[in-house]
Scaffold this motif. Structure first.
Motif, PDB file in Angstrom:
ATOM      1  N   ARG A 138       7.274  -4.818  -5.429  1.00 43.47           N
ATOM      2  CA  ARG A 138       6.431  -5.009  -5.988  1.00 43.47           C
ATOM      3  C   ARG A 138       6.228  -3.677  -6.982  1.00 43.47           C
ATOM      4  O   ARG A 138       6.850  -3.927  -8.155  1.00 43.47           O
ATOM      5  CB  ARG A 138       5.084  -4.842  -5.572  1.00 43.47           C
ATOM      6  CG  ARG A 138       4.740  -6.665  -5.475  1.00 43.47           C
ATOM      7  CD  ARG A 138       3.276  -6.680  -4.756  1.00 43.47           C
ATOM      8  NE  ARG A 138       2.984  -8.583  -5.086  1.00 43.47           N
ATOM      9  CZ  ARG A 138       1.570  -8.241  -3.981  1.00 43.47           C
ATOM     10  NH1 ARG A 138       1.068  -6.706  -2.341  1.00 43.47           N
ATOM     11  NH2 ARG A 138       0.787  -8.757  -3.938  1.00 43.47           N
ATOM     12  N   ALA A 139       7.109  -2.582  -6.289  1.00 41.11           N
ATOM     13  CA  ALA A 139       6.774  -1.519  -7.119  1.00 41.11           C
ATOM     14  C   ALA A 139       8.097  -1.652  -8.219  1.00 41.11           C
ATOM     15  O   ALA A 139       7.729  -1.214  -9.135  1.00 41.11           O
ATOM     16  CB  ALA A 139       6.864  -0.763  -6.223  1.00 41.11           C
ATOM     17  N   PHE A 140       8.885  -2.193  -7.838  1.00 43.09           N
ATOM     18  CA  PHE A 140      10.531  -2.233  -8.344  1.00 43.09           C
ATOM     19  C   PHE A 140       9.955  -2.757  -9.504  1.00 43.09           C
ATOM     20  O   PHE A 140      10.235  -2.852 -10.463  1.00 43.09           O
ATOM     21  CB  PHE A 140      11.381  -2.841  -7.468  1.00 43.09           C
ATOM     22  CG  PHE A 140      12.787  -2.868  -8.377  1.00 43.09           C
ATOM     23  CD1 PHE A 140      13.893  -2.801  -9.267  1.00 43.09           C
ATOM     24  CD2 PHE A 140      13.075  -4.648  -8.885  1.00 43.09           C
ATOM     25  CE1 PHE A 140      14.558  -2.585  -9.247  1.00 43.09           C
ATOM     26  CE2 PHE A 140      13.394  -4.979 -10.064  1.00 43.09           C
ATOM     27  CZ  PHE A 140      14.854  -4.111 -10.298  1.00 43.09           C
ATOM     28  N   ALA A 141       9.113  -4.361  -9.033  1.00 44.10           N
ATOM     29  CA  ALA A 141       9.205  -5.037 -10.595  1.00 44.10           C
ATOM     30  C   ALA A 141       8.588  -4.495 -11.210  1.00 44.10           C
ATOM     31  O   ALA A 141       7.463  -4.353 -12.884  1.00 44.10           O
ATOM     32  CB  ALA A 141       8.570  -6.668 -10.256  1.00 44.10           C
ATOM     33  N   ASN A 147       1.184  -1.384  -3.815  1.00 39.41           N
ATOM     34  CA  ASN A 147       0.007  -1.641  -4.112  1.00 39.41           C
ATOM     35  C   ASN A 147      -0.821  -1.249  -5.199  1.00 39.41           C
ATOM     36  O   ASN A 147      -1.334  -2.108  -5.574  1.00 39.41           O
ATOM     37  CB  ASN A 147      -0.685  -0.711  -2.656  1.00 39.41           C
ATOM     38  CG  ASN A 147       0.041  -0.820  -1.205  1.00 39.41           C
ATOM     39  OD1 ASN A 147       0.112  -2.034  -1.150  1.00 39.41           O
ATOM     40  ND2 ASN A 147      -0.537   0.054  -0.261  1.00 39.41           N
ATOM     41  N   ALA A 148      -0.162  -0.702  -5.759  1.00 37.84           N
ATOM     42  CA  ALA A 148      -0.509  -0.144  -7.416  1.00 37.84           C
ATOM     43  C   ALA A 148      -0.180  -0.567  -8.209  1.00 37.84           C
ATOM     44  O   ALA A 148      -0.550  -0.928  -9.630  1.00 37.84           O
ATOM     45  CB  ALA A 148      -0.988   1.292  -7.362  1.00 37.84           C
ATOM     46  N   SER A 149       0.852  -1.980  -7.864  1.00 40.34           N
ATOM     47  CA  SER A 149       1.491  -2.682  -8.643  1.00 40.34           C
ATOM     48  C   SER A 149       1.177  -3.052 -10.105  1.00 40.34           C
ATOM     49  O   SER A 149       1.018  -2.802 -11.149  1.00 40.34           O
ATOM     50  CB  SER A 149       2.413  -3.101  -8.390  1.00 40.34           C
ATOM     51  OG  SER A 149       1.762  -4.303  -7.284  1.00 40.34           O
ATOM     52  N   TYR A 150      -0.331  -3.792  -9.749  1.00 42.46           N
ATOM     53  CA  TYR A 150      -0.663  -4.632 -10.812  1.00 42.46           C
ATOM     54  C   TYR A 150      -1.443  -3.385 -11.612  1.00 42.46           C
ATOM     55  O   TYR A 150      -1.319  -3.773 -12.893  1.00 42.46           O
ATOM     56  CB  TYR A 150      -2.180  -5.319  -9.506  1.00 42.46           C
ATOM     57  CG  TYR A 150      -3.352  -6.381 -10.457  1.00 42.46           C
ATOM     58  CD1 TYR A 150      -2.894  -7.335 -11.461  1.00 42.46           C
ATOM     59  CD2 TYR A 150      -4.715  -6.039 -10.836  1.00 42.46           C
ATOM     60  CE1 TYR A 150      -3.466  -7.810 -11.963  1.00 42.46           C
ATOM     61  CE2 TYR A 150      -5.315  -6.822 -11.409  1.00 42.46           C
ATOM     62  CZ  TYR A 150      -4.630  -7.496 -12.503  1.00 42.46           C
ATOM     63  OH  TYR A 150      -5.641  -8.444 -13.101  1.00 42.46           O
ATOM     64  N   ALA A 151      -2.684  -2.674 -11.007  1.00 39.15           N
ATOM     65  CA  ALA A 151      -2.860  -1.804 -11.736  1.00 39.15           C
ATOM     66  C   ALA A 151      -1.531  -1.176 -13.025  1.00 39.15           C
ATOM     67  O   ALA A 151      -2.094  -1.028 -13.701  1.00 39.15           O
ATOM     68  CB  ALA A 151      -3.460  -0.681 -10.957  1.00 39.15           C
ATOM     69  N   ILE A 152      -0.418  -0.378 -12.461  1.00 40.48           N
ATOM     70  CA  ILE A 152       0.574  -0.114 -12.520  1.00 40.48           C
ATOM     71  C   ILE A 152       1.011  -1.040 -14.216  1.00 40.48           C
ATOM     72  O   ILE A 152       1.109  -0.583 -15.065  1.00 40.48           O
ATOM     73  CB  ILE A 152       2.208   0.175 -12.324  1.00 40.48           C
ATOM     74  CG1 ILE A 152       1.668   1.186 -11.139  1.00 40.48           C
ATOM     75  CG2 ILE A 152       2.669   0.816 -13.341  1.00 40.48           C
ATOM     76  CD1 ILE A 152       2.476   1.792  -9.582  1.00 40.48           C
ATOM     77  N   TYR A 153       0.844  -2.403 -14.045  1.00 40.43           N
ATOM     78  CA  TYR A 153       1.384  -3.034 -14.470  1.00 40.43           C
ATOM     79  C   TYR A 153       0.052  -3.767 -15.829  1.00 40.43           C
ATOM     80  O   TYR A 153       0.768  -3.729 -16.880  1.00 40.43           O
ATOM     81  CB  TYR A 153       1.064  -4.499 -13.858  1.00 40.43           C
ATOM     82  CG  TYR A 153       1.907  -5.770 -14.590  1.00 40.43           C
ATOM     83  CD1 TYR A 153       2.824  -5.678 -15.339  1.00 40.43           C
ATOM     84  CD2 TYR A 153       0.934  -6.829 -15.362  1.00 40.43           C
ATOM     85  CE1 TYR A 153       3.402  -7.093 -15.654  1.00 40.43           C
ATOM     86  CE2 TYR A 153       1.520  -7.898 -16.086  1.00 40.43           C
ATOM     87  CZ  TYR A 153       2.898  -8.048 -15.953  1.00 40.43           C
ATOM     88  OH  TYR A 153       3.155  -8.996 -17.248  1.00 40.43           O
TER      89      TYR A 153
END
Length: 344
Positions: A9-12, A257-263
Motif C-alpha cells: 500500500r505504501a508503494f502504491a 497505514n497512512a496510504s489513504y491519507a497520502i493518496y
C-alpha cells in the motif's frame, strides 16, 4: 496483519504521488524529463490498490464475517470521514481564498456529485480529482455487501462478478473494475493454502510484475487495454507480496497505514512548492529538486493527517457504531484462524 500488504500500500500510494508530481511540475513550468519515464509505472498504483481491495474484502470476511449492514458501516467509517473533511476543506478554500487555485471548479453540482460519490457518472471528476477511484471502490463495496446475503462467500463472489460484468457492459464502469475480481480470486486461493512456495518464485512474481507494469505501459494505447497492461502486472505484484515471507519496518507500516491519507492529500500538497517556486522566480532547472521535495512533503503531511485527523475520526465514528451493526454474521465453514488477520 499481512505486513507485506501494508508495505505494498505504501508503494502504491507513493507511486501515484510520483505520477502526479510530473504533470504538476510541467503545469508550473518545471519540466522533469526523466520523471516522465516513471509516469506509466506510477499510474499503475491505482490498479494495485484495486487488486488489494478485492483481496482484503474477501480475506477479512472469511476470518471476521460481518452482516451486510456492519460491512457497509465499517467501509463508510473507513472512507467517508477523511474524504468528506478534505473535500469540504477544498470547498471552503475555493470560496474564501479563490486565488489559491488556478481555476474555479466548485459548483453546487460538483459538490453534490463529489460528496455523493457519483462524479464519474455525472460531472466527470470529483473535487478531489483522485477520488474517481474511490467512487469505483464505493460501488464495489455496495455490491459486495449485498452479496454477503448469499449462503456462502463463494456464491457471493459469483454475484459480485456478475454485477461488475453487467455494469461494464452497460458502460457504467470501465473494465479496470474487474481488478477487484482478480483480488478476490487471490483471497480464495490464499485461504485454501495453495500458496506454499519458495521465496525465489515469489520474488520472480513480484519483480516480474513490477517490470511488466513498467514496460507494458509503453505499449498501452487507451484505457480499454488497462486491464491487460496494468491489471495483470498488478495481480502478479500482489501475489508475489503475499507469497514472500512477511516483512515490515516501522516506516513501511506507517506509510502503509497512512496510504489513504497520502493518496488524498496529494491534491493539496503537491502544488505548494511549485507555486512557491514560481513566486520566488526559481529557474526551470529546479524542477527535480522541487519534485523530490514535493513528494517528501506529501508523504510527511499524509502521515501527519493520518495520525492527527484520520485516526481520531475513525475512533470517533466507531464509538458511535450501533450495537446491531457490530454483530458478525456466523459463517463457520468460512472461519479461519486469525493468526494472520489483516487490518481493515
Amino acid at each position: 496483519m499481512i505486513a507485506n500488504i501494508q508495505t505494498l500500500r505504501a508503494f502504491a500510494a507513493t507511486a501515484v504521488v510520483c505520477f502526479h508530481v510530473v504533470g504538476i511540475a510541467e503545469n508550473y513550468g518545471f519540466p522533469t524529463e526523466l520523471g516522465r519515464l516513471f509516469v506509466p509505472w506510477g499510474a499503475g498504483g491505482v490498479d494495485i490498490f484495486f487488486v488489494i481491495s478485492g483481496f482484503l474484502m474477501v480475506y477479512i470476511q472469511q476470518r471476521r464475517p460481518k452482516s451486510p449492514m456492519a460491512f457497509m458501516w465499517n467501509r463508510a467509517v473507513r472512507i467517508l470521514p477523511l474524504y468528506w473533511s478534505l473535500t469540504l476543506l477544498i470547498i471552503a478554500l475555493q470560496i474564501l481564498a479563490p486565488f489559491v487555485f488556478r481555476s474555479n471548479f466548485v459548483t453546487m453540482e460538483t459538490i453534490v456529485a463529489s460528496l455523493g460519490f457519483i462524479s464519474i457518472y455525472t460531472t466527470g471528476s470529483p473535487i478531489i480529482y483522485v477520488g474517481w477511484s474511490l467512487e469505483y471502490e464505493i460501488l464495489f463495496y455496495i455490491i459486495f455487501s449485498l452479496a454477503i446475503f448469499a449462503p456462502k462467500l463463494r456464491y457471493g463472489a459469483l454475484i459480485v462478478g456478475a454485477a461488475l460484468v453487467l455494469l461494464v457492459l452497460a458502460g457504467i464502469l470501465k473494465p479496470l473494475a474487474f481488478e477487484f475480481l482478480f483480488g478476490m480470486g487471490l483471497a480464495f486461493l490464499f485461504r485454501k493454502e495453495t500458496w506454499n512456495t519458495r521465496p525465489v518464485y515469489a520474488s520472480i512474481l513480484l519483480c516480474g510484475g513490477l517490470l511488466l507494469l513498467f514496460f507494458s505501459s509503453v505499449f498501452m494505447q487507451g484505457e480499454q487495454m488497462r486491464l491487460i497492461y496494468w491489471g495483470i502486472p498488478a495481480v502478479l505484484i500482489v501475489a508475489g507480496a503475499l507469497l514472500l515471507p512477511q516483512w515490515s519496518s516501522p516506516l513501511a507500516l506507517l506509510l502503509g497505514n497512512a496510504s489513504y491519507a497520502i493518496y488524498l492529500v496529494q491534491v493539496l500538497t503537491l502544488p505548494v512548492l511549485f507555486k512557491a517556486g514560481v513566486i520566488v522566480g526559481l529557474p526551470s532547472s529546479a524542477g527535480y529538486v522541487l519534485a523530490f521535495a514535493s513528494i517528501a512533503f506529501t508523504l510527511v503531511f499524509g502521515c501527519a493527517t493520518h495520525l492527527l485527523l484520520e485516526k481520531p475520526l475513525d475512533r470517533l465514528f466507531r464509538k458511535t457504531l450501533p450495537a446491531f451493526f457490530r454483530e458478525a454474521r456466523p459463517r463457520k465453514a468460512n472461519t479461519v484462524s486469525s493468526k494472520n488477520s489483516v487490518g481493515e
